[in-house]
Design a protein around this motif. Structure first.
Motif, PDB file in Angstrom:
ATOM      1  N   ALA A  89       0.815  -1.213   0.000  1.00 30.88           N
ATOM      2  CA  ALA A  89       0.000   0.000   0.000  1.00 30.88           C
ATOM      3  C   ALA A  89       0.849   1.264   0.000  1.00 30.88           C
ATOM      4  O   ALA A  89       0.332   2.363  -0.208  1.00 30.88           O
ATOM      5  N   ASN A  93       2.042   6.299  -6.022  1.00 32.46           N
ATOM      6  CA  ASN A  93       1.465   5.337  -6.954  1.00 32.46           C
ATOM      7  C   ASN A  93       2.365   5.213  -8.183  1.00 32.46           C
ATOM      8  O   ASN A  93       2.146   5.845  -9.207  1.00 32.46           O
ATOM      9  N   ASN A 210      -6.455   7.861  -7.829  1.00 36.51           N
ATOM     10  CA  ASN A 210      -5.157   8.206  -7.247  1.00 36.51           C
ATOM     11  C   ASN A 210      -4.186   8.622  -8.352  1.00 36.51           C
ATOM     12  O   ASN A 210      -3.354   7.851  -8.800  1.00 36.51           O
ATOM     13  N   LEU A 217      -0.342   6.663  -1.021  1.00 32.87           N
ATOM     14  CA  LEU A 217      -0.878   5.351  -1.357  1.00 32.87           C
ATOM     15  C   LEU A 217      -0.409   4.871  -2.727  1.00 32.87           C
ATOM     16  O   LEU A 217      -0.324   5.647  -3.669  1.00 32.87           O
ATOM     17  N   TYR A 219      -2.172   2.296  -4.230  1.00 31.55           N
ATOM     18  CA  TYR A 219      -3.376   1.848  -4.920  1.00 31.55           C
ATOM     19  C   TYR A 219      -3.822   2.856  -5.976  1.00 31.55           C
ATOM     20  O   TYR A 219      -3.735   4.067  -5.794  1.00 31.55           O
ATOM     21  N   TYR A 222      -9.336   4.750  -4.602  1.00 28.64           N
ATOM     22  CA  TYR A 222      -9.871   4.421  -3.281  1.00 28.64           C
ATOM     23  C   TYR A 222     -11.168   5.185  -3.045  1.00 28.64           C
ATOM     24  O   TYR A 222     -11.460   6.188  -3.708  1.00 28.64           O
TER      25      TYR A 222
END
Length: 378
Positions: A89, A93, A210, A217, A219, A222
């Motif tokens: 996580a 990104n 993201n 993060l 990911y 979200y």
């Protein structure tokens, strides 16, 4: 059509005794000095007791604690569950295809929820026995996934659910729902759509793509912070089953973040609403607060929780300040009426936790609020 996904995963070795950092994000798996029991208990707020817990996570890093003092995240700390490793996580990104295939089994309960003979993999499950001291139980969470946005509308619809079972809910129920709906939160139910397969946007007000390279993060997307709540019978034992799993393969990761101290029970809730950009109390608001004060006298409850919110008009920082001013206006009134200030819990959420569509005037009106909860006893 059979879709093959070939993903090259980098080999990364983590020491489970160390903390991983990305800007301000801190992630810790269970350890001797930081046991899972301690992480689980960190979820507990007012009016809730956790008597037992069970998990399928005996080793590794699929579950752990997080600290994220980043206002855009909507929460500062809590418990994280993932289909891979919590360390995946860590932002920014930098990859669209990050994941860990742990070769853990799936979850038959989630497969039954999905139907159509769908298979799940890499399930992470946490069961809690909880005893609420008031008649409504609630907590806050955020769902994130590396499956966004490329696999929106596909079979790779990673799934999670929060099942509750107990008195009055003998057959069990999934309470991880989109606010004011009966739809479960999932990749295909909360997104900005997918142009590649012409899948339309679904509940986009709850989704954040993201794209910020400075994000903490990894990911790809979200949800905003979402509250789940359920009517319960006070002082009865309920089983709360939290589960997340990969769907159709065990590759790309998804994770659920549950806010620390947000698992709580309350007697009643009230909403004080405000005009756009304002934080002064009007006559209707004062009448609602007086009803709360009378209820506090009747139930001999003296603890309340306040959360200030805004619509999405204006910039982020201004909305955080506005939500804080709204909360303080309510606090000042309650204190002047005799409520002890140290018995009031305060949260300023800004625009991070909508309950309605900010694209409509009606929705904006619903989001400009201070939510007040009369808490259960410790």
């Amino acid at each position: 059509m059979i879709i093959l996904r070939i993903i090259l995963l980098p080999f990364v070795l983590f020491s489970f005794t160390e903390t991983s950092f990305c800007q301000e994000l801190k992630l810790n798996p269970p350890s001797v000095d930081h046991p899972l029991s301690e992480i689980v208990q960190s979820l507990v707020g007012d009016g809730i007791e956790i008597s037992k817990f069970r998990t399928n996570q005996r080793s590794g890093s699929a579950i752990g604690s997080f600290e994220a003092p980043w206002e855009g995240f909507g929460m500062e700390k809590g418990l994280m569950m993932t289909t891979g490793s919590i360390f995946n996580a860590v932002g920014p990104n930098s990859s669209e295809k990050k994941g860990s295939n742990n070769r853990r089994s799936g979850d038959p309960v989630l497969e039954k929820l999905l139907g159509n003979n769908v298979k799940t993999y890499d399930a992470c499950i946490l069961e809690l026995e909880v005893i609420p001291k008031a008649d409504t139980m609630a907590f806050n969470f955020m769902f994130a996934s590396e499956e966004y946005d490329k696999f929106v509308g596909s079979e790779y619809n990673d799934v999670f659910a929060f099942f509750i079972k107990g008195k009055g809910i003998e057959n069990g129920r999934n309470i991880a729902l989109i606010p004011n709906t009966d739809q479960p939160v999932s990749i295909n139910n909360v997104n900005h759509g997918n142009m590649d397969n012409e899948y339309p946007a679904v509940n986009p007000i709850f989704y954040i793509k993201n794209t910020d390279s400075l994000s903490m993060l990894e990911y790809n997307g979200y949800t905003k912070l979402i509250e789940v709540k359920q009517a319960v019978v006070p002082n009865e034992t309920y089983i709360l089953r939290l589960s997340i799993a990969d769907v159709s393969d065990g590759l790309l990761d998804s994770g659920v973040f549950i806010e620390g101290n947000s698992l709580h029970a309350y007697h009643e809730s009230y909403q004080v609403r405000f005009p756009s950009g304002k934080y002064n109390l009007d006559g209707t608001s004062i009448s609602q607060l007086n009803n709360l004060l009378r209820k506090m006298q009747m139930t001999k409850s003296d603890k309340v929780e306040l959360a200030g919110h805004t619509d999405s008009e204006g910039n982020y920082d201004a909305n955080m300040e506005l939500s804080n001013n709204r909360v303080n206006a309510v606090v000042n009134y309650l204190v002047n009426q005799g409520v002890k200030k140290d018995h009031i819990k305060i949260y300023a959420r800004g625009e991070t936790m909508p309950i309605a569509n900010n694209d409509t005037e009606y929705g904006k009106k619903q989001n400009r609020r201070v939510e007040i909860k009369l808490l259960g006893s410790d």
